[in-house]
Design an enzyme around this catalytic site. Sequence first.
Site, PDB file in Angstrom:
ATOM      1  N   ASP A   1       0.871  -1.173   0.000  1.00 64.84           N
ATOM      2  CA  ASP A   1       0.000   0.000   0.000  1.00 64.84           C
ATOM      3  C   ASP A   1       0.918   1.237   0.000  1.00 64.84           C
ATOM      4  OD1 ASP A   1      -2.287   1.700   0.617  1.00 64.84           O
ATOM      5  OD2 ASP A   1      -1.529   1.736   2.671  1.00 64.84           O
TER       6      ASP A   1
ATOM      7  N   ASP B   1      -0.284   5.143   0.888  1.00 68.99           N
ATOM      8  CA  ASP B   1      -0.605   6.125   1.936  1.00 68.99           C
ATOM      9  C   ASP B   1      -0.760   5.459   3.302  1.00 68.99           C
ATOM     10  OD1 ASP B   1      -1.388   9.004   0.755  1.00 68.99           O
ATOM     11  OD2 ASP B   1      -1.807   7.449  -0.720  1.00 68.99           O
TER      12      ASP B   1
ATOM     13  N   ASP C   1      -2.057  -0.683   5.906  1.00 67.74           N
ATOM     14  CA  ASP C   1      -2.458  -0.100   7.193  1.00 67.74           C
ATOM     15  C   ASP C   1      -3.962   0.070   7.356  1.00 67.74           C
ATOM     16  OD1 ASP C   1      -2.575   1.999   5.218  1.00 67.74           O
ATOM     17  OD2 ASP C   1      -2.825   3.393   6.885  1.00 67.74           O
TER      18      ASP C   1
HETATM   19 MG   LIG Z   1      -3.068   3.080   3.418  1.00 72.84          MG
END
Ligand SMILES: [Mg+2]
Length: 286
Positions: A41, A43, A218
């Site tokens: 991922d 961001d 996240d």
């Molecule tokens: Mg993310």
Amino acid sequence: MREDIVDRYVADGQAQRMNDMAWEKLKDWGREPGKAAVFTDIDGTLAPIVPTPDLSEVPEELRRLLDRLTQSYHVVAGISGRATPDAKELVGLDDVVYYGNHGFEILRDGTVEVVPEAVPYEDKVRELEALSREELEPRGAFVEDKGITASVHYRNASPEVGELCKAFVKREGERLGLRITVGRGVVEARPPVHVDKGTAVRRLVEEYGPEKALFIGDDTTDLDAFRALEELREEGVLRETLRIGVRSDEGPPEIVSEADLVVDGVEGVGEVLRVLAGKEGVRPEA
Ligand SMILES: [Mg+2]
């Protein structure tokens, strides 16, 4: 000791042992990188979360490490909720494959491909964006122009406006036949075709054929990628997998409970990339 404290103690011990095993696995992959795929991922994982997405930056050290991985690993891909050109600009590396818009678009060798099933919904997404701009931007939300998906950010608005954004996008999006998802400070609408970070991982594994693959993430949408890795391993397509969860205050609890390895923030991701790059012995002592 009280029973619940004993249970916690035992659970913490198990989590620690799982983490230790995962770090050992990472070191092994670092010694034989050619058969492994690195999916991540962007961001909140490579770039710290900031008030508006256009202010995001990937720290220079992470960029250099990632660049190094593209030279030795089977494939390195960034899988992001961002539009693909945007994801590429943020990471800034030509040799990374970018899977953008949660799996709706892939950018490699300078060309963007949109998943064909999604094309008929382009007009509906535009309509929702226009409505959101009119209704929600005056109240402090930010509507991001993303092509095949629509994103309404409310991170900088009051909690009431956040609730309003979610309700508005849900109502109008559903009326237009779109699928709605809620992430960290953002509500998104997309075509109702089965495309997510999990299908992106599956497509990449099937196309590139690595023996091992890991994913680092996240947030809620990253759980689809975790689950796809697990399925690919159970099917025997992948020999080894690693699900790496980036812990944060705003992330879902499953990003920790479903991970093989848990790290803290973008700095923790840096440790993972260093070990993958074969720079051993830098693992922080727990
Ligand atoms: Mg993310």
